[in-house]
Design an enzyme around this catalytic site. Structure first.
Site, PDB file in Angstrom:
ATOM      1  NE  ARG A  93      -4.289  12.165   3.861  1.00 16.92           N
ATOM      2  CZ  ARG A  93      -5.031  12.158   4.838  1.00 16.92           C
ATOM      3  NH1 ARG A  93      -4.352  12.030   5.990  1.00 16.92           N
ATOM      4  NH2 ARG A  93      -6.327  12.372   5.128  1.00 16.92           N
ATOM      5  CG  ASP A 125       5.450  -2.016   2.850  1.00 15.78           C
ATOM      6  OD1 ASP A 125       4.311  -1.136   2.695  1.00 15.78           O
ATOM      7  OD2 ASP A 125       5.676  -3.010   2.011  1.00 15.78           O
ATOM      8  CG  ASP A 305      -5.714   9.852  -7.516  1.00 14.03           C
ATOM      9  OD1 ASP A 305      -6.424   9.105  -6.541  1.00 14.03           O
ATOM     10  OD2 ASP A 305      -4.791  10.501  -7.645  1.00 14.03           O
ATOM     11  NE  ARG A 397      -5.320  17.243   1.069  1.00 12.40           N
ATOM     12  CZ  ARG A 397      -5.314  15.894   1.110  1.00 12.40           C
ATOM     13  NH1 ARG A 397      -6.253  15.161   1.363  1.00 12.40           N
ATOM     14  NH2 ARG A 397      -4.247  15.547   0.166  1.00 12.40           N
TER      15      ARG A 397
HETATM   16  C1  EPZ Z   1      -0.393   8.649  -4.859  1.00 11.26           C
HETATM   17  O1  EPZ Z   1      -0.488   8.309  -3.543  1.00 11.26           O
HETATM   18  C2  EPZ Z   1      -1.220  10.002  -4.930  1.00 11.26           C
HETATM   19  N1  EPZ Z   1      -0.743  10.863  -4.033  1.00 11.26           N
HETATM   20  C3  EPZ Z   1      -2.615   9.392  -4.488  1.00 11.26           C
HETATM   21  O2  EPZ Z   1      -3.392  10.497  -4.967  1.00 11.26           O
HETATM   22  C4  EPZ Z   1      -2.957   8.169  -5.647  1.00 11.26           C
HETATM   23  O3  EPZ Z   1      -4.319   7.672  -5.337  1.00 11.26           O
HETATM   24  C5  EPZ Z   1      -1.883   7.348  -5.658  1.00 11.26           C
HETATM   25  O4  EPZ Z   1      -0.675   7.770  -5.886  1.00 11.26           O
HETATM   26  C6  EPZ Z   1      -2.058   6.172  -6.551  1.00 11.26           C
HETATM   27  O5  EPZ Z   1      -2.009   6.647  -7.925  1.00 11.26           O
HETATM   28  C7  EPZ Z   1       0.232  11.718  -4.263  1.00 11.26           C
HETATM   29  O6  EPZ Z   1       0.828  11.574  -5.344  1.00 11.26           O
HETATM   30  C8  EPZ Z   1       0.484  12.712  -3.354  1.00 11.26           C
HETATM   31  P1  EPZ Z   1       1.055   4.495  -3.986  1.00 11.26           P
HETATM   32  P2  EPZ Z   1       0.676   7.162  -3.041  1.00 11.26           P
HETATM   33  O7  EPZ Z   1       2.369   4.408  -3.097  1.00 11.26           O
HETATM   34  O8  EPZ Z   1       1.923   7.373  -3.653  1.00 11.26           O
HETATM   35  C9  EPZ Z   1       0.211   0.402  -1.460  1.00 11.26           C
HETATM   36  C10 EPZ Z   1      -5.298  11.853  -4.711  1.00 11.26           C
HETATM   37  O9  EPZ Z   1      -6.404  12.030  -4.561  1.00 11.26           O
HETATM   38  N2  EPZ Z   1       1.704   0.777  -1.094  1.00 11.26           N
HETATM   39  O10 EPZ Z   1       1.014   4.410  -5.484  1.00 11.26           O
HETATM   40  O11 EPZ Z   1       0.641   7.176  -1.488  1.00 11.26           O
HETATM   41  C11 EPZ Z   1      -0.822   1.322  -1.140  1.00 11.26           C
HETATM   42  O12 EPZ Z   1      -1.355   0.771  -0.056  1.00 11.26           O
HETATM   43  C12 EPZ Z   1      -4.227  11.162  -3.959  1.00 11.26           C
HETATM   44  O13 EPZ Z   1      -4.786  12.944  -5.013  1.00 11.26           O
HETATM   45  C13 EPZ Z   1       2.305  -0.320  -0.119  1.00 11.26           C
HETATM   46  O14 EPZ Z   1       1.814  -1.355  -0.055  1.00 11.26           O
HETATM   47  O15 EPZ Z   1      -0.038   5.690  -3.429  1.00 11.26           O
HETATM   48  C14 EPZ Z   1      -1.805   1.370  -2.388  1.00 11.26           C
HETATM   49  O16 EPZ Z   1      -2.445   0.150  -2.354  1.00 11.26           O
HETATM   50  C15 EPZ Z   1      -5.150  10.134  -2.995  1.00 11.26           C
HETATM   51  N3  EPZ Z   1       3.556  -0.172   0.345  1.00 11.26           N
HETATM   52  C16 EPZ Z   1      -0.852   1.179  -3.643  1.00 11.26           C
HETATM   53  O17 EPZ Z   1       0.386   0.586  -2.967  1.00 11.26           O
HETATM   54  C17 EPZ Z   1       4.035   1.238   0.180  1.00 11.26           C
HETATM   55  O18 EPZ Z   1       5.247   1.295   0.835  1.00 11.26           O
HETATM   56  C18 EPZ Z   1      -0.320   2.257  -4.253  1.00 11.26           C
HETATM   57  O19 EPZ Z   1       0.083   3.374  -3.487  1.00 11.26           O
HETATM   58  C19 EPZ Z   1       3.495   2.202  -0.497  1.00 11.26           C
HETATM   59  C20 EPZ Z   1       2.143   1.713  -1.103  1.00 11.26           C
END
Ligand code: EPZ
Length: 430
Positions: A93, A125, A305, A397
């Site tokens: 991811r 986005d 998480d 993973r």
């Molecule tokens: C990181 O994902 C982690 N992954 C995730 O861990 C974790 O759950 C998440 O942060 C939240 O803490 C990694 O670091 C690789 P976000 P990320 O951007 O960065 C929304 C695990 O189990 N959003 O903080 O992808 C999104 O839909 C994994 O180790 C937008 O709307 O998460 C979500 O609701 C799973 N637009 C919220 O923000 C964007 O452009 C937080 O997402 C980006 C995100």
């Protein structure tokens, strides 16, 4: 195919050592290709996400050496492409971090869109908004995110959503942009600070990581460095919850206790004992805790998480409790599997209502994602009899040698290899 077989109801006692943080490693490895220098990264967890990223950057032309399982030396001087192929990143991811890193290195990047995860949409986005503010043109076509810039220049960027990924990706793209970049409403997770520290060791000038406002003064270029990744907050939390559910006396070593504050507070509220040292936490539990209210939030809130693991603990505790998920729209899919173990949980939108005190009994279940897999392990520790967990590849993973670590604490857990054609464990359930 691999399975875990767990026979529950054994107490856990002893010490467990926590590896480097997965979510820092998966940002720091792509960050290393933003320079043509050599980076030596220590305390790298030996997990599949790291192996997959290593393969992906190797395909771009980086030379990676792993002198021991926890050290990675990346020489990016021979990288010759800015185009990442789908096959090398389809399982990761965090592949989107290569966008920010390649933009800094080449001012162009083409990276496959990250797939949606098993707990919902994964929009980017905010990443794109940040790149565009820095002067890049971003298009999505043929399943690829394509970003190009003549010049990257500093900008003020306000994130509409607190997002770990976009905060890191914008930092990656902005480190050599001309002038000052400000990220407001930035995420504050420990791995953001770790990635910023790594970039600063490479010559970047980033201030404020870990707060809501990050300022990046663009530098001419980056160079190689030596760096040690911080301990994994989520792995540590998973073992703390395992100790709480099984009962016993477990010291979780090699961690930053401050990162665990919200979990420590919740475990104490539930009746567990959590003692704090400089780099360890000791969890003492009788295995019969009482339920509380939990709401996930971005750091320093309760980590999403750890939500699935906490749900399993609460299902095995007594009394009513609720867990509210505020970060991801749909992160309760694994509850169906927990129910097969006897857990009494009702999901209503973003809230899981948990009726503790149910008798939990082992069954065949399947992990639906990484932390869902950890949640099944936690529940299995509280079950009478044998639980068989399929789709162990998800757990691989992000958790290094989880069966060895739990086994050393006294859990009855083994990794079993079976024939792929065994229909009982078909992986189509995803
Ligand atoms: C990181 O994902 C982690 N992954 C995730 O861990 C974790 O759950 C998440 O942060 C939240 O803490 C990694 O670091 C690789 P976000 P990320 O951007 O960065 C929304 C695990 O189990 N959003 O903080 O992808 C999104 O839909 C994994 O180790 C937008 O709307 O998460 C979500 O609701 C799973 N637009 C919220 O923000 C964007 O452009 C937080 O997402 C980006 C995100």
């Amino acid at each position: 195919m691999e399975l875990f077989e767990i026979i529950g109801k054994t107490k856990l006692n002893g010490e467990v050592y926590i590896n480097g943080a997965k979510n820092a490693a998966v940002a720091i490895i792509p960050a290393a290709i933003a320079t043509g220098g050599i980076c030596k990264i220590e305390n790298v967890p030996d997990i599949e996400d790291v192996e997959n990223l290593k393969t992906a950057i190797t395909k771009l032309g980086a030379v990676c050496e792993r002198p021991d399982p926890h050290t990675l030396i990346i020489d990016s001087s021979k990288i010759s492409s800015h185009i990442v192929d789908y096959n090398s990143v389809k399982k990761i991811r965090a592949s989107y971090y290569m966008l920010g890193a390649l933009l800094t290195r080449y001012k162009k990047a083409e990276v496959p869109l990250p797939g949606g995860c098993n707990f919902g949409e994964r929009p980017i986005d905010q990443h794109i908004k940040g790149f565009e503010a820095l002067g890049a043109t971003v298009k999505i076509e043929h399943g690829m995110v394509k970003a190009y810039a003549d010049n990257l220049r500093g900008a003020s960027i306000y994130l509409d959503k607190v997002s770990v990924g976009s905060t890191i990706n914008i930092m990656l793209a902005a480190v050599c942009a001309k002038g000052v970049t400000t990220i407001e409403n930035a995420a504050k997770e420990p791995h953001i600070v770790d990635t910023a520290n790594f970039l600063n060791m490479m010559g970047a000038n980033i201030k404020g990581a870990g707060t809501e406002i990050i300022k990046i003064l663009g530098v001419e270029k980056l160079h190689g460095c030596e760096y040690t990744i911080i301990p994994d907050q989520i792995e540590a939390g998973t073992y703390m919850i395992a100790a709480a559910v099984a009962g016993g006396d477990v010291t979780v070593q090699n961690i930053i206790p401050k990162h665990m504050d919200t979990l420590s507070i919740k475990l104490r509220e539930m009746g567990g004992i959590v003692e704090e040292g400089d780099d360890f936490l000791r969890v003492i539990s009788d295995g019969n805790l009482k339920n509380v209210e939990v709401k996930t939030m971005s750091y320093p809130g309760f980590p999403t998480d750890l939500q699935p693991q906490m749900t399993a603990l609460m299902a095995a505790s007594s009394g009513m409790g609720n867990i509210t998920e505020t970060v991801w729209e749909n992160r309760f899919q694994y509850v169906t599997e927990l129910k097969r173990l006897g857990c009494k949980i009702t999901v209503d939108g973003r809230v899981a209502r948990i009726e503790g005190g149910a008798k939990l009994t082992g069954a065949e279940v399947h992990a639906t994602d990484l932390r869902a897999g950890a949640s099944l392990i936690i529940a299995a520790l509280a079950c009478e009899g044998k639980t068989t967990i399929g789709n162990v590849r998800y757990i691989n993973r992000g958790y290094e040698a989880i069966e060895e670590k739990l086994g050393a604490l006294g859990a009855d857990i083994k990794r079993v290899f079976i024939d792929d054609s065994d229909e009982r464990y078909s992986e189509e359930m995803n």
